[in-house]
Scaffold this motif. Structure first.
Motif, PDB file in Angstrom:
ATOM      1  N   SER A  40      14.083 -38.812 -27.519  1.00 29.71           N
ATOM      2  CA  SER A  40      13.712 -37.399 -27.587  1.00 29.71           C
ATOM      3  C   SER A  40      14.934 -36.546 -27.905  1.00 29.71           C
ATOM      4  N   LEU A  41      14.834 -35.735 -28.947  1.00 30.12           N
ATOM      5  CA  LEU A  41      15.916 -34.829 -29.330  1.00 30.12           C
ATOM      6  C   LEU A  41      15.421 -33.388 -29.253  1.00 30.12           C
ATOM      7  N   SER A  42      14.940 -33.043 -28.088  1.00 33.73           N
ATOM      8  CA  SER A  42      14.275 -31.761 -27.867  1.00 33.73           C
ATOM      9  C   SER A  42      15.272 -30.635 -27.588  1.00 33.73           C
ATOM     10  N   PRO A  43      14.933 -29.407 -27.992  1.00 38.59           N
ATOM     11  CA  PRO A  43      15.739 -28.243 -27.620  1.00 38.59           C
ATOM     12  C   PRO A  43      15.189 -27.480 -26.416  1.00 38.59           C
ATOM     13  N   GLU A  44      14.056 -27.930 -25.849  1.00 35.65           N
ATOM     14  CA  GLU A  44      13.290 -27.047 -24.945  1.00 35.65           C
ATOM     15  C   GLU A  44      13.182 -27.560 -23.519  1.00 35.65           C
ATOM     16  N   LEU A  45      13.387 -26.643 -22.563  1.00 30.77           N
ATOM     17  CA  LEU A  45      13.201 -26.919 -21.144  1.00 30.77           C
ATOM     18  C   LEU A  45      11.751 -26.664 -20.761  1.00 30.77           C
ATOM     19  N   PHE A  46      11.115 -27.702 -20.220  1.00 34.96           N
ATOM     20  CA  PHE A  46       9.763 -27.543 -19.685  1.00 34.96           C
ATOM     21  C   PHE A  46       9.819 -27.039 -18.251  1.00 34.96           C
ATOM     22  N   LEU A  47      10.492 -27.786 -17.375  1.00 32.07           N
ATOM     23  CA  LEU A  47      10.596 -27.370 -15.973  1.00 32.07           C
ATOM     24  C   LEU A  47      11.962 -27.733 -15.412  1.00 32.07           C
ATOM     25  N   ARG A  48      12.532 -26.815 -14.661  1.00 35.11           N
ATOM     26  CA  ARG A  48      13.692 -27.091 -13.825  1.00 35.11           C
ATOM     27  C   ARG A  48      13.289 -26.751 -12.385  1.00 35.11           C
ATOM     28  N   ARG A  49      13.412 -27.725 -11.478  1.00 38.48           N
ATOM     29  CA  ARG A  49      13.031 -27.518 -10.083  1.00 38.48           C
ATOM     30  C   ARG A  49      14.213 -27.896  -9.193  1.00 38.48           C
ATOM     31  N   CYS A  50      14.754 -26.934  -8.473  1.00 38.78           N
ATOM     32  CA  CYS A  50      15.901 -27.151  -7.586  1.00 38.78           C
ATOM     33  C   CYS A  50      15.595 -26.468  -6.259  1.00 38.78           C
ATOM     34  N   GLY A  51      15.323 -27.259  -5.227  1.00 43.44           N
ATOM     35  CA  GLY A  51      14.848 -26.667  -3.987  1.00 43.44           C
ATOM     36  C   GLY A  51      13.521 -25.969  -4.230  1.00 43.44           C
ATOM     37  N   GLU A  52      13.434 -24.705  -3.830  1.00 44.20           N
ATOM     38  CA  GLU A  52      12.215 -23.924  -4.072  1.00 44.20           C
ATOM     39  C   GLU A  52      12.177 -23.284  -5.454  1.00 44.20           C
TER      40      GLU A  52
END
Length: 430
Positions: free
Chosen positions: A214-226
């Protein structure tokens, strides 16, 4: 957790290539890698991961850590495919979901310094130390690509325009596929492409079933704590264009905001009441060869909420489906004859230390164990879309993969102007 400073070992694709060669020689499973902008670092690589098929609801099933100051430690590397079948009704080419656990990783920080991190306190294995002392020559891998089905894609676009005119959907991402045969190894294909195009959210995972590059430029989800964030992309122009044109495009601004609303709605299903916000709206950002229009939606989600519940509310990503999401998915399953597979799904890592980060698996190649290769391309269709120009857009998005090995080894734009005139105003990006 053990953390050892390794120093400036070199760039991430070269390190991945060295680890892959050493793991193969030792009879170990392939490495897994995240390269670009992951966990505040340049790269996170697990030297060896047994990436086995799993049930889709079990992917990334790790309580998200809350540490955001660098260390990752290890965790579950994996992928989840786009869930819907194509019009032909055929099953998946590779497992719908796969992944595996790694107790340790090599992480390259923002300054280019590499670190060995171990959740169990284990030392760096000797075979990894030896691998890092001898980087293999640059890879020689390519895919002999076939020809995409233009007529089928055009019929899908026309059907989408009819559905928009009838008020069934406002926008939908109609995609097509190009198939080919790999000459070389998937990891060599990935490391060459990652080094050349330098995508923000590149990811690699392999197993007995095949590989995902995968050579994607896009963030789907970032989850850090809440804390949860998603950064959908809607709007693209070639790097040679004036980036101000993106913010000036009524069509692209409206479409970006529409998808932002969809992401807000998705996150709102699982977020604390009143916590969903949009801290960044319509930001123009550079990417290899292009400008993108990017927004960011944030929310607070209970740490104890299983990842399966978060994905049930948000997956597949809003930017690769359409609005309304449910109806768009139903129609796309009829308009697209082939199952998307990993394309438009997600790849990433769930860490008990640093949380979970997942990309949107666009600009992604799915490799079968038999050497087959499938590349998905497509774009968002709106009321003013021209079917012929949408097809040209697909060809531009495929070009970094299909023409990569005929080009000199330097950074190649991800999109260029079609023949016969300038590129049309920003199309969406999958």
């Amino acid at each position: 957790m053990r953390i050892d400073r390794l120093g400036g070992l070199g760039d991430a694709p070269a390190i991945l290539r060295a680890l892959a060669a050493a793991a193969s020689h030792a009879g170990l499973p392939s490495p897994a890698a995240l390269i670009g902008d992951w966990f505040g670092s340049r790269a996170v690589i697990a030297p060896t991961v047994t990436a086995a098929p799993v049930a889709p609801r079990d992917v990334f099933d790790v309580t998200p850590g809350g540490r955001s100051d660098g260390p990752v430690g290890g965790g579950w590397f994996g992928y989840l495919s786009y869930p819907d079948a194509g019009g032909d009704g055929r099953g998946p080419r590779i497992p719908e979901a796969a992944g595996g656990w790694s107790d340790a990783v090599l992480r390259c920080d923002r300054d280019g310094i590499w670190w060995h991190e171990s959740l169990t306190g284990a030392m760096l294995p000797d075979w990894v130390t030896q691998a890092l002392q001898s980087i293999p020559a640059e890879p020689d891998a390519a895919v002999a690509w076939g020809v995409a089905d233009r007529d089928t894609h055009q019929r899908g676009v026309l059907a989408c325009l009819e559905a928009i005119a009838a008020g069934e959907v406002y926008q939908a991402c109609v995609c097509t596929q190009i198939t080919g045969r790999l000459q070389g190894t998937p990891v060599d294909f990935f490391t060459e492409a990652a080094a050349r195009t330098q995508p923000a959210r590149a990811a690699y995972l392999a197993g007995d079933w095949g590989a995902v590059a995968s050579l994607s430029p896009e963030l789907f989800l970032r989850r850090c704590g809440e804390d949860v964030a998603s950064s959908p992309i809607k709007g693209t122009l070639p790097a040679s264009a004036d980036p101000a044109e993106l913010r000036a495009s009524v069509k692209d601004v409206a479409e970006n905001i529409m998808i932002v609303d969809l992401v807000r709605n998705d996150l709102g299903r699982v977020a604390h009441t009143g916590s969903v916000s949009v801290p960044e709206l319509l930001a123009v950002r550079p990417a290899p060869g292009v400008w993108h229009l990017v927004s960011t939606v944030t929310a607070r989600v209970p740490v104890e909420l299983p990842m399966a519940a978060v994905l049930a509310a948000t997956f597949p990503p809003a930017s690769v489906t359409g609005t309304p999401k449910a109806r768009a998915r139903e129609l796309l399953a009829d308009w697209e004859p082939d199952r998307r597979g990993i394309y438009c799904g997600t790849v990433g890592l769930a860490s008990p230390i640093a949380g979970c980060e997942l990309n949107v698996a666009i600009r992604t190649v799915e490799f079968g164990a038999d050497g087959s290769a499938v590349l998905g391309v497509g774009g968002g269709i709106t009321a003013d879309s021209d079917p012929a120009r949408e097809w040209e857009e697909c060809l531009h998005k495929a070009a970094p993969f299909t023409a990569a090995h005929a080009a000199p080894r330097h950074r190649v734009p991800a999109a260029t102007a079609p023949r016969g005139g300038p590129r049309p105003p920003a199309r969406t990006h999958p």
